[in-house]
Design an enzyme around this catalytic site. Structure first.
Site, PDB file in Angstrom:
ATOM      1  N   LYS A 276      -2.251  -7.009 -37.037  1.00 55.14           N
ATOM      2  CA  LYS A 276      -0.955  -7.222 -36.389  1.00 55.14           C
ATOM      3  C   LYS A 276      -0.282  -5.884 -36.099  1.00 55.14           C
ATOM      4  O   LYS A 276      -0.563  -4.892 -36.775  1.00 55.14           O
ATOM      5  CB  LYS A 276      -0.029  -8.005 -37.346  1.00 55.14           C
ATOM      6  CG  LYS A 276      -0.389  -9.464 -37.538  1.00 55.14           C
ATOM      7  CD  LYS A 276       0.591 -10.137 -38.490  1.00 55.14           C
ATOM      8  CE  LYS A 276       0.269 -11.606 -38.688  1.00 55.14           C
ATOM      9  NZ  LYS A 276       0.386 -12.421 -37.458  1.00 55.14           N
ATOM     10  N   ARG A 350      -5.274 -21.616 -40.550  1.00 55.76           N
ATOM     11  CA  ARG A 350      -6.020 -22.850 -40.270  1.00 55.76           C
ATOM     12  C   ARG A 350      -7.364 -22.858 -40.994  1.00 55.76           C
ATOM     13  O   ARG A 350      -7.881 -23.920 -41.340  1.00 55.76           O
ATOM     14  CB  ARG A 350      -6.180 -23.023 -38.750  1.00 55.76           C
ATOM     15  CG  ARG A 350      -6.985 -21.967 -38.072  1.00 55.76           C
ATOM     16  CD  ARG A 350      -6.755 -21.913 -36.561  1.00 55.76           C
ATOM     17  NE  ARG A 350      -5.466 -21.304 -36.216  1.00 55.76           N
ATOM     18  CZ  ARG A 350      -5.023 -21.164 -34.974  1.00 55.76           C
ATOM     19  NH1 ARG A 350      -5.745 -21.595 -33.942  1.00 55.76           N
ATOM     20  NH2 ARG A 350      -3.852 -20.602 -34.760  1.00 55.76           N
TER      21      ARG A 350
HETATM   22  N1  BES Z   1       1.210 -16.265 -40.156  1.00 56.31           N
HETATM   23  C1  BES Z   1       1.010 -16.165 -38.747  1.00 56.31           C
HETATM   24  C2  BES Z   1       2.039 -16.960 -37.940  1.00 56.31           C
HETATM   25  C3  BES Z   1       3.461 -16.442 -38.009  1.00 56.31           C
HETATM   26  C4  BES Z   1       3.903 -15.534 -37.065  1.00 56.31           C
HETATM   27  C5  BES Z   1       4.336 -16.909 -38.950  1.00 56.31           C
HETATM   28  C6  BES Z   1       5.210 -15.088 -37.100  1.00 56.31           C
HETATM   29  C7  BES Z   1       5.648 -16.456 -38.994  1.00 56.31           C
HETATM   30  C8  BES Z   1       6.074 -15.542 -38.064  1.00 56.31           C
HETATM   31  C9  BES Z   1      -0.375 -16.698 -38.403  1.00 56.31           C
HETATM   32  O1  BES Z   1      -1.355 -16.480 -39.339  1.00 56.31           O
HETATM   33  C10 BES Z   1      -0.808 -16.011 -37.159  1.00 56.31           C
HETATM   34  O2  BES Z   1      -0.999 -14.835 -37.218  1.00 56.31           O
HETATM   35  N2  BES Z   1      -0.941 -16.763 -36.068  1.00 56.31           N
HETATM   36  C11 BES Z   1      -1.327 -16.209 -34.813  1.00 56.31           C
HETATM   37  C12 BES Z   1      -2.376 -17.112 -34.212  1.00 56.31           C
HETATM   38  C13 BES Z   1      -3.066 -16.522 -33.012  1.00 56.31           C
HETATM   39  C14 BES Z   1      -3.921 -15.354 -33.442  1.00 56.31           C
HETATM   40  C15 BES Z   1      -3.915 -17.588 -32.377  1.00 56.31           C
HETATM   41  C16 BES Z   1      -0.085 -16.154 -33.935  1.00 56.31           C
HETATM   42  O3  BES Z   1       0.748 -17.058 -34.005  1.00 56.31           O
HETATM   43  O4  BES Z   1       0.057 -15.164 -33.221  1.00 56.31           O
HETATM   44 MN    MN Z   2      -2.294 -14.620 -39.109  1.00 51.70          MN
END
Ligand code: BES
Ligand code: MN
Ligand code: ZN
Length: 501
Positions: A276, A350
């Site tokens: 990230k 997931r």
């Molecule tokens: N934990 C994150 C989702 C999240 C983002 C929660 C911001 C709270 C605040 C999750 O694991 C994630 O990174 N999801 C990705 C999925 C994508 C790679 C398909 C996302 O939402 O960007």
């Molecule tokens: Mn994630």
């Protein structure tokens, strides 16, 4: 902050709080105070155009004839509309005001409100509950107290004609609040302190609430074939855990089949090799929010002795990039036997839930499963921080969850999971991939992925709580920080629909 119940009186406190219904006569206490103040209360009401509208506040400083530093009049709105939820929100509202005024000891007179179905003892108990929810603070890591907060609210006395009745109404509510506080504590802890093994240890404390707690170690998880969860965990120096909690509250004659709650517990989500951006990454300490809710919910159910059998299962991992981390393109085999191509290591929640859901369904054959997860950023785009996303394969469960959410003010909104979205996660070389093909509907494809690990005879709901787990501003029942969103909602779901009378 201490909350106690006592008989009605006019104590010497920093804040003496009395209620007023909209455009109605004064309560007994307000009449007495006005008399002692030689009519200053009524004059202040007129001067400030205080009508008693819900949430309206009037502060009278250093009132002559009284030992209190302030009298605070609180509008409760129309008597007819004054129900337990309104009382709770007002309790929180009052507490927010007391905090900002720097009052140390306050006393609230819970008089009966004309036209309301609530008894005075109900008003007392529910206002106390709301105040306690708002009064929560996470100050474990503050070694010094700033000057101003030495004047922090220490004691709130709720005065009512029948304190012992109020106390017994309050008791189960305090149990729910304890569950919410546990969740908020867990969500607030930094990830260097709260890694999977530590979170599992915190869950073990539920032994004290007569909850059976089992911790599955990596060896056991490997034996069970939880390749999806283990793939996420393999980049971290911290070992994963899975925790199974069981509350047996159903009377012996009742159906013993449990209801089940499953939580995503990523104690920190860097994204892994699909890392990230650094800005805001600190928020990912609360990527275990779903697990936090399940653990807090178990405490709430146990402490109020819910007449139901419930299991809670949480999958605990840390998602890190390293020499041992899973790579984009890796293919893992889940406990269900289905294979997954991991195209993005940041879509890790997931993968954890795939094995946690399958395990829960396989072992317990529950009446229903509800999972909670801070699963997608996309749900924040859809719903912001006002509502959590609800994905559900069962119309009845959808209605029950929606209704419970409206009752407690932890609101949901139904999202689609029809099969037209399913092909999006089909994969050329494995059974599925862990992200969708296009850019759209990220929360829906995530839910469709989870659904592949649920047999559709089991009613199942997935709550995407990414937008509501952390609050940047104060709300009526929530201070800044971890909200505990989900505990009161699911406790109410159980109370309304899944308890044996
Ligand atoms: N934990 C994150 C989702 C999240 C983002 C929660 C911001 C709270 C605040 C999750 O694991 C994630 O990174 N999801 C990705 C999925 C994508 C790679 C398909 C996302 O939402 O960007
Ligand atoms: Mn994630
Ligand atoms: Zn995550």
């Amino acid at each position: 902050m201490d909350i106690t119940f006592a008989k009605l009186s006019h104590p010497s406190v920093g804040g003496l709080i009395t209620l007023a219904a909209e455009n109605a006569g004064l309560t007994v206490t307000a009449v007495q105070l006005d008399r002692k103040m030689r009519g200053a209360l009524k004059r202040a009401m007129e001067a400030e155009k205080f009508t008693g509208k819900n949430g309206q506040l009037l502060v009278i400083l250093a009132p002559a004839g009284l030992r209190a530093d302030r009298v605070i009049l609180v509008g409760v709105g129309k008597g007819k509309a004054f129900d337990s939820g309104t009382a709770e929100r007002l309790g929180g509202h009052v507490l927010g005001k007391l905090k900002s005024l720097g009052v140390r000891h306050a006393a609230l007179a819970a008089d009966p409100i004309f036209g309301s179905a609530l008894e005075a003892s109900d008003i007392a108990a529910h206002m106390a509950y709301g105040a306690s929810l708002r009064g929560y603070q996470f100050d474990r890591y503050k070694t010094k107290r700033p000057k101003a907060s030495t004047a922090r609210l220490r004691k709130l006395t709720i005065m009512t004609s029948n304190p012992s009745k109020a106390r017994s109404t309050y008791k189960p509510l305090a149990g729910i609040a304890n569950g919410v506080f546990l969740t908020r504590n867990l969500v607030s802890e930094p990830a260097n302190i709260l890694f999977p093994a530590e979170l599992a240890d915190r869950a073990k404390a539920l032994h004290d609430d007569k909850i059976k707690v089992e911790v599955l170690m990596p060896t056991k998880m490997r034996e069970l074939g939880m390749g999806a969860l283990l793939g996420v965990a393999q980049g971290s120096a911290h070992e994963p855990r899975m925790v199974v909690m069981q509350w047996q509250g159903a009377p012996s004659h009742a159906d013993q089949t449990p209801i089940a709650f499953v939580g995503k517990g990523v104690t920190f989500d860097t994204g892994g090799i699909s890392i990230k951006p650094s800005a805001g990454m600190e928020d990912m300490k609360w990527d275990m929010g779903g697990a936090g809710v399940v653990i807090g919910l178990m405490r709430a159910l146990a402490q109020r002795k819910a007449r139901t059998n419930a299991v809670g299962v949480v999958g605990l991992v840390e998602n890190m990039p390293s020499g041992t981390a899973q790579r984009p393109g890796d293919i893992v085999t889940s406990m269900s036997g289905q294979t997954i191509e991991v195209l993005n290591t940041d879509a890790e929640g997931r993968l954890v839930l795939a094995d946690a859901l399958w395990y829960t369904q396989d072992r317990f054959k529950p009446r229903f499963m509800v999972d909670l997860a801070t699963l997608t950023g996309a749900i924040i785009v859809s719903l912001g921080n006002k509502r959590a996303g609800l994905f559900c394969n069962d119309e009845g469960l959808t209605q029950q969850l929606m209704a419970a959410g409206e009752m407690v003010g932890e609101k949901l909104w139904p999202m689609p999971i029809d099969d037209t979205y399913d092909a999006d996660i089909d994969c050329d070389i494995a059974d599925m991939k862990n992200i969708g093909s296009g850019r759209g509907a990220g929360s829906v494809t995530a839910a469709k992925f989870l659904q592949r690990f649920v047999n559709n005879r089991t009613p199942w709901a997935h709550l995407d709580i990414a937008g509501v787990t952390w609050s940047k501003k104060e709300q009526m029942l929530v201070p800044k920080g971890g909200t505990g969103f989900g505990v009161r909602l699911l406790d109410r779901l159980v109370a309304e629909n899944y308890e044996t009378q």
